[in-house]
Design an enzyme around this catalytic site. Structure first.
Site, PDB file in Angstrom:
ATOM      1  N   CYS A  33     -67.530  64.193 -14.264  1.00 18.87           N
ATOM      2  CA  CYS A  33     -68.870  64.258 -13.693  1.00 18.87           C
ATOM      3  C   CYS A  33     -69.825  63.244 -14.290  1.00 18.87           C
ATOM      4  CB  CYS A  33     -69.489  65.627 -13.950  1.00 18.87           C
ATOM      5  SG  CYS A  33     -68.459  66.980 -13.477  1.00 18.87           S
ATOM      6  N   GLY A  80     -67.525  60.328 -10.601  1.00 19.55           N
ATOM      7  CA  GLY A  80     -67.143  61.409  -9.695  1.00 19.55           C
ATOM      8  C   GLY A  80     -67.421  61.016  -8.268  1.00 19.55           C
ATOM      9  N   ASN A  96     -71.973  68.067 -17.303  1.00 15.97           N
ATOM     10  CA  ASN A  96     -70.844  67.163 -17.477  1.00 15.97           C
ATOM     11  C   ASN A  96     -70.058  67.642 -18.688  1.00 15.97           C
ATOM     12  OD1 ASN A  96     -70.474  63.741 -18.669  1.00 15.97           O
ATOM     13  ND2 ASN A  96     -69.018  64.998 -17.569  1.00 15.97           N
ATOM     14  N   GLY A  97     -68.769  67.888 -18.488  1.00 17.52           N
ATOM     15  CA  GLY A  97     -67.936  68.379 -19.578  1.00 17.52           C
ATOM     16  C   GLY A  97     -67.109  69.548 -19.100  1.00 17.52           C
ATOM     17  N   TYR A 105     -61.819  53.963 -20.744  1.00 18.13           N
ATOM     18  CA  TYR A 105     -61.716  53.947 -19.290  1.00 18.13           C
ATOM     19  C   TYR A 105     -62.933  54.453 -18.541  1.00 18.13           C
ATOM     20  CZ  TYR A 105     -60.402  55.362 -14.587  1.00 18.13           C
ATOM     21  OH  TYR A 105     -60.380  55.528 -13.223  1.00 18.13           O
TER      22      TYR A 105
HETATM   23  P1  AMP Z   1     -51.155  56.879 -13.739  1.00 23.65           P
HETATM   24  O1  AMP Z   1     -50.812  56.152 -12.504  1.00 23.65           O
HETATM   25  O2  AMP Z   1     -51.155  58.373 -13.564  1.00 23.65           O
HETATM   26  O3  AMP Z   1     -50.388  56.434 -14.949  1.00 23.65           O
HETATM   27  O4  AMP Z   1     -52.694  56.570 -14.030  1.00 23.65           O
HETATM   28  C1  AMP Z   1     -53.057  55.511 -14.811  1.00 23.65           C
HETATM   29  C2  AMP Z   1     -54.214  54.780 -14.185  1.00 23.65           C
HETATM   30  O5  AMP Z   1     -55.270  55.688 -13.839  1.00 23.65           O
HETATM   31  C3  AMP Z   1     -54.760  53.795 -15.168  1.00 23.65           C
HETATM   32  O6  AMP Z   1     -54.616  52.512 -14.576  1.00 23.65           O
HETATM   33  C4  AMP Z   1     -56.210  54.147 -15.372  1.00 23.65           C
HETATM   34  O7  AMP Z   1     -57.016  53.064 -15.041  1.00 23.65           O
HETATM   35  C5  AMP Z   1     -56.487  55.312 -14.465  1.00 23.65           C
HETATM   36  N1  AMP Z   1     -56.940  56.512 -15.214  1.00 23.65           N
HETATM   37  C6  AMP Z   1     -56.625  56.899 -16.437  1.00 23.65           C
HETATM   38  N2  AMP Z   1     -57.214  58.062 -16.776  1.00 23.65           N
HETATM   39  C7  AMP Z   1     -57.955  58.420 -15.721  1.00 23.65           C
HETATM   40  C8  AMP Z   1     -58.805  59.521 -15.442  1.00 23.65           C
HETATM   41  N3  AMP Z   1     -58.985  60.485 -16.310  1.00 23.65           N
HETATM   42  N4  AMP Z   1     -59.408  59.564 -14.250  1.00 23.65           N
HETATM   43  C9  AMP Z   1     -59.200  58.608 -13.344  1.00 23.65           C
HETATM   44  N5  AMP Z   1     -58.408  57.541 -13.542  1.00 23.65           N
HETATM   45  C10 AMP Z   1     -57.779  57.434 -14.714  1.00 23.65           C
END
Ligand code: AMP
Length: 482
Positions: free
Chosen positions: A19, A45, A119-120, A260
């Site tokens: 969020c 979000g 948020n949290g 990220y």
């Molecule tokens: P995956 O395909 O599941 O390994 O997701 C990794 C990708 O998702 C990475 O390239 C990150 O940029 C992105 N990512 C990592 N953590 C999150 C998160 N909590 N929420 C949204 N995107 C994420």
């Protein structure tokens, strides 16, 4: 009502949210300012958005599923009069989140109207909810945030502020909150400051936001971060008072905001997110240099780290993957099949550049491994001679229970495999992650303080800084490459 899993939605999946929150008081056009601020927090979000305003005697609210620009056009904003407004953007990975969970949540309490944007994630919400339901509370949503409203409503203290503090003492986990009452606005951060919250000024108006980028975008000046455990109250005359009801525990802000989650143009607790990400790339190049012809970022999340990696290693930086800006965050898609298809639509190889080259790919993190696997395959299909993958965070081995959406532990690639097995899974010639100390150096610390880490890094270390009353982690068996 399902008492065993009170936060499960109709599809049986749990709501895990990410969020962004925003609040403004003493402003002429409060709802318009809130919409602009939330627009800049959209990356936090993308599923739903809500704004509540206060026009002197009444609260007005509009909430909807979709992006800020879709949900709030001229007509909707005109119906939100007043000099105080707060709002919220969110997404959960589940398909079952309906309008009733869209924030700000609002209730008429004995002390007057009360709107809350959170948020949290509260890690004892299920337990608290069970108790409250047993005592007669009737919940309207499946959101953990509603627990705070019921705790405030049932507190025995006379004033709203004391009731609010009383409620927060019972809550564990992560919360940055922006609340509105008839008297004004209250912004606060949990005692460890896990999620961010900043304060700014726009003329006579006081502004609160998850990230400094929201202040920049509306033309406000950054005043300061809300301190961990601090509660800031602002009345309709603009008088500010600060309270510290939780003592002074050592702060543990989320390190994944730097890796990220935050926008790179934000400044988080005095650190430029962009500079930190670039420095992670520098550390990564020092720790895990690859013998390659070009450095390629996985856009957009790997960009700053790839610049740092290229500058430190002397290997040329090139855009070997072009990203479509018309596909959102792929992570958001609920099913693996949808996620796979979206990765393909989102990224495409720049074949002319990649063909015949030994490449180092830089991304911020591997979660399930879907993205990395697809991208490596894409590079090979485009004729890359060698594909080396470098990740600008340590392996994500543990779930987050504090409001960054990570899947359950059994779906985390790093929880199931060692680095060699992961390399094999994503079909890379080599794979390396920055070390946890490398990450700490990048955020400006000498190293990670083992006894009391300076950040919450539970997703990498498994060391959770609060009790996790509602959750227990089951470690999956790790696969080795052999
Ligand atoms: P995956 O395909 O599941 O390994 O997701 C990794 C990708 O998702 C990475 O390239 C990150 O940029 C992105 N990512 C990592 N953590 C999150 C998160 N909590 N929420 C949204 N995107 C994420």
């Amino acid at each position: 009502m399902n008492i065993t899993h009170p936060f499960r939605d109709a599809d049986g999946d749990k709501l895990r949210e990410e969020c962004g929150i925003f609040g403004v008081i003493c402003a002429k056009d409060a709802a318009n300012i809130a919409a602009a601020g939330l627009h800049s927090l959209q990356h936090r979000g993308q599923e739903a958005v809500g704004i509540t305003s206060f026009s002197g005697s009444e609260f007005h609210s509009h909430r909807g599923l979709g992006h800020v620009a879709q949900v709030f056009r001229h007509k909707e904003l005109e119906a939100l009069p007043g000099t105080m407004a707060s709002g919220h953007v969110r997404y959960s990975t589940t398909g079952g989140s309906g309008l009733r969970n869209v924030q700000p949540l609002f209730a008429d309490l004995v002390t007057g109207g009360f709107a809350i944007a959170h948020n949290g994630n509260i890690s004892n919400a299920m337990t608290l909810k069970r108790d409250l339901v047993a005592k007669g509370s009737i919940f309207q949503s499946t959101s953990d945030t509603e627990v705070i409203i019921h705790l405030v409503a049932t507190s025995r203290y006379p004033t709203l502020l004391d009731r609010f503090i009383d409620a927060l003492r019972m809550v564990e986990g992560a919360y940055s909150l922006i609340c509105m009452t008839n008297q004004g606005m209250i912004a606060c951060r949990d005692p460890l400051g896990i999620r961010p919250l900043v304060m700014g000024r726009l003329g006579d108006a006081i502004v609160f936001a998850s990230e400094t980028v929201a202040l920049d975008v509306i033309g406000a000046e950054f005043t300061r971060s809300i301190e961990p455990g601090e509660l800031v109250q602002v009345d309709h005359k603009g008088t500010i008072s600060s309270h510290r009801p939780f003592g002074n525990p050592d702060p543990r802000p989320c390190i994944f905001e730097h890796v990220y989650f935050s926008r790179p143009d934000s400044v988080m607790d005095g650190r430029s997110v962009y500079q930190v990400r670039k420095q992670i790339g520098v550390e990564l190049a020092k720790e895990a240099l690859a013998d390659a012809d070009i450095v390629i970022p996985v856009p957009d999340s790997g960009l700053p780290a790839a610049i740092g990696y290229a500058q430190e290693s002397g290997i040329p930086f090139e855009l070997g993957i072009i990203r479509s800006h018309y596909v959102g965050r792929t992570f958001i898609q609920p099913g693996d099949a949808a996620r796979n298809a979206d990765v393909k639509r989102k990224h495409n190889a720049n074949r002319a550049l990649v063909e015949g080259k030994r490449i180092v790919l830089i991304d911020d993190s591997i979660v399930r491994g879907t993205t990395s696997k697809k991208i490596v395959e894409m590079m090979r299909d485009a004729g890359a001679a060698e594909v080396h993958m470098r990740i600008a965070s340590p392996p994500t081995e543990h779930s987050c229970f504090y409001g960054v959406d990570t899947p359950e532990r059994s779906k985390l690639l790093a929880a199931r495999m060692d680095t060699e097995a992961m390399a094999e899974f994503i079909q890379a010639d080599s794979l390396a992650f920055v070390s946890i100390d490398g990450l700490y150096r990048a955020v400006g610390e000498e190293k990670r303080n083992k006894k009391c880490p300076q950040f919450c890094d539970a997703c990498f270390s498994g060391e959770y800084p609060t009790k996790l009353t509602d959750f227990s982690e089951r470690a999956p068996t790790k696969l080795n490459a052999a």
